[in-house]
Scaffold this active site. Structure first.
Site, mmCIF file in Angstrom:
data_model
loop_
_atom_site.group_PDB
_atom_site.id
_atom_site.type_symbol
_atom_site.label_atom_id
_atom_site.label_comp_id
_atom_site.label_asym_id
_atom_site.label_seq_id
_atom_site.Cartn_x
_atom_site.Cartn_y
_atom_site.Cartn_z
ATOM 1 N N GLY A 374 78.586 -26.189 61.242
ATOM 2 C CA GLY A 374 79.061 -25.245 60.912
ATOM 3 C C GLY A 374 78.580 -23.678 62.117
ATOM 4 N N PRO A 375 79.451 -22.911 62.740
ATOM 5 C CA PRO A 375 79.362 -21.660 63.742
ATOM 6 C C PRO A 375 78.378 -21.089 63.961
ATOM 7 C CG PRO A 375 80.348 -21.773 61.568
ATOM 8 C CD PRO A 375 80.358 -21.928 60.944
ATOM 9 N N SER A 716 98.115 -26.804 63.271
ATOM 10 C CA SER A 716 97.502 -25.789 62.168
ATOM 11 C C SER A 716 98.572 -24.520 62.205
ATOM 12 C CB SER A 716 96.341 -25.477 61.201
ATOM 13 O OG SER A 716 95.720 -24.623 62.936
ATOM 14 N N LYS A 759 89.218 -20.552 57.375
ATOM 15 C CA LYS A 759 90.074 -19.778 57.220
ATOM 16 C C LYS A 759 90.851 -19.048 56.497
ATOM 17 C CE LYS A 759 92.572 -23.830 59.924
ATOM 18 N NZ LYS A 759 93.656 -25.142 59.937
#
Length: 825
Positions: A374-375, A716, A759
């Protein structure tokens, strides 16, 4: 020249100033040489000499501290020993020096100095013939007494010990005049007493000075026998062959005393052996440890390998071969503890509770290999610490960022100087149990160098089918890692080797929603910052509206690190005002009536005064005011981001220009979009600037992705580029409240993409109300929080017709399929 034991002693001798030890005739001692004069003597006399005469030097005791050695020659002792250098060894570590092995030949007296530089050269008079003085006791009587005492000492020892038997034969064969010097050199005594023996020129005086030493030794052994009940074989520790100082044979010395150090050495070895047997090692490890312990007992302490072997055995004893902690298997208590420590993160909490439940049913469960991806700032590391706290296990963190040497994981082989175990074995030694929680932090940032690939070394560590017999190069013995709970953290899986990624169970840790950040701030961040800055809730109050303003207008991140820093900045500003005795609100609003002093309430005006103007504003509606602009969604290792796509056209020759530091994948998506639009220009009524059916005829297209300093790539952006160009060619505006993601094919199909949750959260932070997603990504919406799903409309599209109809108000001319719009997905 004079003769000393068959060797001619020159009348001029270079003098070695010995700072440590006293050389007596008949003994051999090692001297470390590092002073300038002694170094010059070795290099110019001993190393360059070719005859036996050049190896004969004089050894003078020097009582001055070698660290205080100056240019001035110290006062020399008048009596010295002529000796022959039988060995010269040089070294540069830790500083340049020589080690000399010198055997004493005879005494001499310094008659005068010939020169002081570069080394001392003196005129000497050897004492070859011993002058006997008249005394009440004859020399023979003293000799017989001395020999009787020596035999009495030997009678207290075991003759089966080789060193004792050799000393007995030595007494029978030694000339009478050499006995005092040889025995004085064997007995451990002070340099001051040895210097008195050296100064004793007459034989009777030498006998008289050494006799009390032997008597003292006998009394010491009697006390030792009485207190310790000396057993057969313990004489090996009393009468030992030592290499550090000399005896009648080169490089050896018999030690007839057992001082406090030797007692400690023997007890220490016995204690180590007891620890080895009590460490509950596996059979293979115990066999290796006993073998090394056997070698250690036979090894002199002066050997460098002694310390290496001892360190190895200490590590083997300290490793937790069978020590473990008992897991806390109360699932209800674990659930409460996880909820108190961390807000949200439901997927991770559920996985931990599943592990506890299975562990309760099957106690021999192997430790899983979890990888949190994860970030930054979402709490991956702190979750690992909370898991250890929940299980009641020890926690150890290993930072792998920047590690580029496989020895950091597997350790060094013991053949190398300075070898040490790897981080895994060292971590087990630190925690002291064999079932801790190991956090392998930043596993995606491992490097690679000439020293090997540490990611490849982790393959065995992180394989549940192999790590039960993990072999560290330093230990060279298998260690069971199957009970260790390994947790790895990473920002992205793209840089993790596929083989290593295959061995781990990947759990995605997405960013937080605005509502989750507000809860985290008021549950954890604000109380923590108040405590760190010495403030109390009665002094500072931050309402939820102000917290939401900080989140929306001053931070734009997936985690909460920037949010915590902003709260810290507010606490610092308030701390200054509290320390000065002023009220923040009165200083900011002098025209208003002053509210109560405490607590200081942070509102929007206070935020602007402390944190400055807002860093982020909602610019989506402002940017989508002209044709040729669309809003896309992108995934980065730092979380989701919104991405504008702009296009313009001008007269030209049909060329396409791409700017914005794009990768190859996005460039291909742009060419796909142009080709699909040109192929369907008639269907969608797309024309160029002069009305021709081909949109590129006589027209140049410039496609730009703002923030050109940021590299952009990934599959994307296809639907966003198509929508942007369709808006440009048709002259219609894209809806200002919509964002999209998805890849396209040349036939107009919309392909699924990854990172949907990140997103969508980015779109939610930016104030977007509708999101277009590929139809095959509809299943990913189940991971979104319920409040986010309720506030957004989702459009699932399977082809570009559905995308275009959803992107423009009233649909798009020529587009047939209608998209499915729902906020309850």
């Amino acid at each position: 020249m004079a003769s000393g034991g068959g060797i001619q002693i020159p009348s001029r001798l270079p003098l070695l100033l010995a700072h440590e030890g006293v050389l007596l005739p008949g003994s051999t001692i090692r001297f470390s040489v590092d002073s300038p004069r002694n170094m010059q003597l070795v290099s110019q006399r001993l190393l360059k000499g070719t005859s036996l005469k050049s190896t004969i030097i004089g050894v003078i005791p020097n009582t001055r501290d070698p660290e205080q050695d100056t240019e001035d020659l110290p006062t020399l002792h008048t009596i010295g020993t002529a000796g022959i250098a039988v060995q010269v060894v040089g070294s540069n570590w830790p500083k340049p020096h020589y080690t000399l092995l010198i055997t004493g030949l005879c005494r001499f007296r310094v008659s005068g100095l010939l020169k002081e530089r570069p080394f001392v050269l003196a005129e000497v008079t050897p004492f070859i013939r011993i002058k006997r003085s008249r005394h009440k006791l004859s020399a023979k009587e003293i000799y017989d007494t001395r020999l009787c005492v020596s035999l009495q000492l030997l009678g207290m020892l075991d003759m089966s010990v080789p060193a004792v038997a050799k000393f007995r034969r030595l007494l029978d064969s030694l000339p009478r005049e050499m006995l005092p010097d040889v025995v004085a050199s064997m007995i451990r005594t002070s340099n001051k007493e040895k210097l008195q023996v050296l100064d004793a020129v007459s034989l009777e005086e030498r006998f008289r000075r050494t006799l009390p030493m032997l008597t003292r030794q006998i009394e010491g052994l009697k006390l030792l026998k009485k207190s310790r009940k000396m057993t057969p074989g313990s004489e090996k520790r009393v009468l030992s062959m030592r290499n550090s100082k000399g005896g009648p044979f080169p490089g050896r010395q018999f030690s007839l005393d057992r001082d406090e150090d030797s007692d400690d050495d023997g007890d220490d070895t016995a204690s180590l052996e007891k620890k080895v047997h009590g460490a509950n090692m596996p059979e293979a490890a115990l066999k290796v440890s006993l073998k090394e312990l056997k070698r250690l007992k036979k090894m002199p302490q002066s050997m460098p390998e002694y310390a290496l072997t001892r360190n190895y055995l200490d590590l083997m004893v300290e490793l937790p071969w069978s020590r473990s902690t008992k897991d806390c298997l109360d699932i209800r208590a674990a659930r409460v503890l996880l909820d108190n420590d961390h807000y949200a993160m439901e997927k991770l909490k559920r996985r931990v509770l599943e592990y506890l439940a299975v562990r309760q049913l099957k106690t021999s469960l192997k430790g899983p290999i979890l990888c949190f991806v994860g970030p930054p700032g979402v709490g991956k590391t702190s979750v690992g610490r909370s898991i250890a706290k929940t299980l009641g296990r020890e926690f150890h963190r290993i930072a792998l960022g920047g590690v580029c040497d496989q020895s950091d994981i597997r350790g060094h082989r013991r053949t190398y100087v300075g070898s040490m175990p790897g981080r895994i074995i060292n971590g087990l030694k630190t925690v002291g149990v064999n079932n801790p929680v190991f956090l392998l932090d930043e596993v995606d940032k491992l490097g690679k160098s000439l020293q090997g690939d540490p990611a490849a070394a982790l393959l065995e560590v992180l394989d549940p089918e192999q790590n039960h017999s993990f072999t560290d190069h330093y230990l060279n013995v298998a260690f069971d890692l199957s009970q260790v709970l390994f947790i790895a953290t990473a920002n992205t899986t793209a840089t993790i080797p596929p083989a290593l990624l295959d061995r781990m169970e990947v759990l995605q840790v997405p960013g937080y929603t605005q509502e989750e950040k507000v809860e985290i701030a008021h549950r954890h961040l604000i109380p923590n910052q108040l405590e760190q800055h010495g403030l109390t809730p009665q002094q500072l109050h931050i309402p939820q509206e102000s917290t939401q303003d900080i989140i929306c207008r001053y931070t734009r991140e997936a985690g909460v690190r920037s949010l915590e820093r902003k709260i810290g900045a507010i606490c610092r500003a308030v701390a200054v005002k509290v320390a000065e005795g002023h009220r923040l609100d009165v200083l900011m609003f002098p025209d208003k009536a002053a509210p109560p002093e405490m607590p200081i309430v942070i509102d929007q005006m206070a935020l602007k005064d402390i944190l400055g103007p807002p860093l982020f504003e909602l610019e989506v509606s402002e940017r989508l005011t002209l044709p040729g602009v669309a809003l896309g969604l992108a995934w980065t290792p730092l979380g989701g981001e919104i991405m504008f796509v702009e296009a313009s056209r001008m007269e030209g020759e049909g060329q396409l220009t791409l700017t914005g530091q794009l990768g190859d994948v996005m460039k291909e998506s742009a060419h796909l979009a142009i080709s699909w639009l040109r192929a369907n220009a008639k269907t969608y009524q797309l024309t160029n600037m002069v009305g021709a059916p081909d949109p590129l005829e006589g027209t140049d297209i410039h496609l730009h992705f703002p923030a050109g300093a940021v590299t952009k790539d990934g599959p994307s952006a296809g639907v966003t580029i198509v929508t942007c160009l369709a808006s440009l060619f048709s002259g219609r505006l894209v809806r200002s409240d919509i964002a999209m993601t998805g890849e396209i094919t040349l036939r107009g199909l919309v392909l699924p993409v990854g990172g949907i949750k990140d997103k969508v959260l980015a779109a939610h932070r930016a104030g977007v109300k509708r999101v277009i997603l590929p139809k095959r990504n509809e299943k990913d919406l189940d991971e979104l929080p319920a409040n986010v799903r309720a506030q957004l409309d989702f459009v699932t599209a399977g082809n570009l017709d559905e995308v275009l109809n959803a992107s423009f108000d009233g649909g798009f001319p020529g587009a047939q399929a209608r998209p499915h719009v729902s906020s309850k997905l």
